[in-house]
Design an enzyme around this catalytic site. Structure first.
Site, PDB file in Angstrom:
ATOM      1  CB  THR A   1      -0.246   6.833   3.063  1.00 31.33           C
ATOM      2  OG1 THR A   1      -0.203   7.410   4.373  1.00 31.33           O
ATOM      3  CG2 THR A   1       1.053   7.159   2.320  1.00 31.33           C
TER       4      THR A   1
ATOM      5  CG  ASP B   1       3.247  -5.065   3.013  1.00 33.85           C
ATOM      6  OD1 ASP B   1       3.533  -3.890   2.752  1.00 33.85           O
ATOM      7  OD2 ASP B   1       2.505  -5.397   3.961  1.00 33.85           O
TER       8      ASP B   1
ATOM      9  CE1 TYR C   1       7.303   6.483  11.341  1.00 36.77           C
ATOM     10  CE2 TYR C   1       7.302   8.863  11.662  1.00 36.77           C
ATOM     11  CZ  TYR C   1       7.227   7.768  10.819  1.00 36.77           C
ATOM     12  OH  TYR C   1       7.067   7.958   9.463  1.00 36.77           O
TER      13      TYR C   1
ATOM     14  CB  SER D   1       9.560  10.349   8.815  1.00 33.55           C
ATOM     15  OG  SER D   1       8.594  11.261   9.293  1.00 33.55           O
TER      16      SER D   1
ATOM     17  CE  LYS E   1      10.099   5.978   9.261  1.00 34.21           C
ATOM     18  NZ  LYS E   1      10.244   5.052   8.111  1.00 34.21           N
TER      19      LYS E   1
ATOM     20  CB  SER F   1      -0.913   0.020   1.238  1.00 27.46           C
ATOM     21  OG  SER F   1      -0.138   0.115   2.425  1.00 27.46           O
TER      22      SER F   1
ATOM     23  CG  ASP G   1       9.073  -9.630  10.547  1.00 22.26           C
ATOM     24  OD1 ASP G   1       9.394  -8.427  10.490  1.00 22.26           O
ATOM     25  OD2 ASP G   1       9.006 -10.262  11.614  1.00 22.26           O
ATOM     26  CB  VAL G   2      11.727  -5.670   6.779  1.00 20.05           C
ATOM     27  CG1 VAL G   2      11.075  -5.695   5.405  1.00 20.05           C
ATOM     28  CG2 VAL G   2      10.991  -4.726   7.721  1.00 20.05           C
TER      29      VAL G   2
ATOM     30  CB  CYS H   1       8.233   1.775   1.328  1.00 17.72           C
ATOM     31  SG  CYS H   1       8.785   2.763  -0.075  1.00 17.72           S
TER      32      CYS H   1
END
Length: 253
Positions: free
Chosen positions: A194, A36, A159, A146, A163, A15, A57-58, A84
């Site tokens: 998004t 994903d 977060y 970000s 980032k 997505s 699962d990264v 991403c």
């Protein structure tokens, strides 16, 4: 780098910016593998673009290694990797119920920062096995940070930390991988349209969009994808973070 005919891996491709990047690269002639955690959605995107969609699962070495191996078997070692995948939960450091659970912080770091490094290391290793192109380039890795890396808001401790780590990783990785002819770049998006934002009430969306100096709107996933294209095609872009944000500087909350 000419994109047509190259193998590409896009994480978080079910997505948003990841899916749009996968579509854009496929239109440009790349052989795209989309990764994903949403297996149904990632396979749908892959079917749409004629690519390969894999559950991954990264943050897991085993899961990522398996996915990269499957992508390699299908398309050959990738010269293009776009990271991403990420999560963005909001929680105060100390809330009404006490301090943030350490596992909540750890999970964001594992997915966003460790997951990015996990895919970067695997992609770079594969790129190093490829014959160099005419310029000596073997591959390009584009990570996603970000604006929160610079102006993290209240509730974004985990977060913003994750980032910020990606931002710091950029120049180090570019220098480290230069001997292999692998470039590393990072995009730091601002408010992008998004599903997370577009599912908010319209009055909330309008209020957020009004905070962007110009243009006064959300960014579009297609604008992220086109920036990825430019990074891939412009060989002098290396070791840098590009803000894609309409000049926004985030307020505390």
């Amino acid at each position: 780098m000419q994109i047509n005919g190259q193998a590409a891996i896009v994480t978080g491709g079910a997505s948003g910016m990841g899916a749009e990047t996968a579509r854009h690269l496929a239109k440009l002639g790349a052989k795209v593998t989309v990764l994903d955690m949403n297996e149904a959605a990632v396979k749908q995107v892959a079917e749409e673009i004629g690519g390969l969609g894999l559950l991954c699962d990264v943050s897991s070495a085993e899961s990522a290694e398996k996915a990269v191996a499957e992508a390699r078997a299908a398309h050959g070692p990738a010269r293009i990797a776009v990271n991403c995948a990420g999560v963005a939960p909001a929680k105060r450091i100390v809330g009404r119920d006490g301090p943030m659970a350490l596992d909540d912080f750890r999970k964001v770091i594992e997915v966003n920062l460790i997951g990015t490094f996990n895919m970067l290391r695997l992609a770079a290793a594969d790129m190093g096995t490829l014959d160099p192109l005419e310029s000596g380039e073997r591959g390009v890795i584009v990570n996603t940070a970000s604006v929160a890396a610079y102006e993290g808001q209240i509730g974004q401790a985990a977060y913003a930390s994750s980032k910020g780590g990606i931002v710091a990783l950029t120049i180090c990785a570019a220098r480290d991988l230069a001997r292999s002819g692998v470039r590393v770049m990072t995009i730091a998006p601002g408010l992008i349209g998004t599903p997370m934002l577009l599912n908010m009430p319209q009055e909330v969306q309008d209020s957020l969009a009004a905070t962007v100096p110009f243009p006064k709107r959300f960014g579009q996933p297609s604008e992220y994808a086109r920036l990825v294209q430019h990074i891939l095609e412009n060989e002098m872009l290396n070791g840098e973070v590009i803000r894609l944000d309409g000049a926004i500087r985030m307020a505390p909350q």
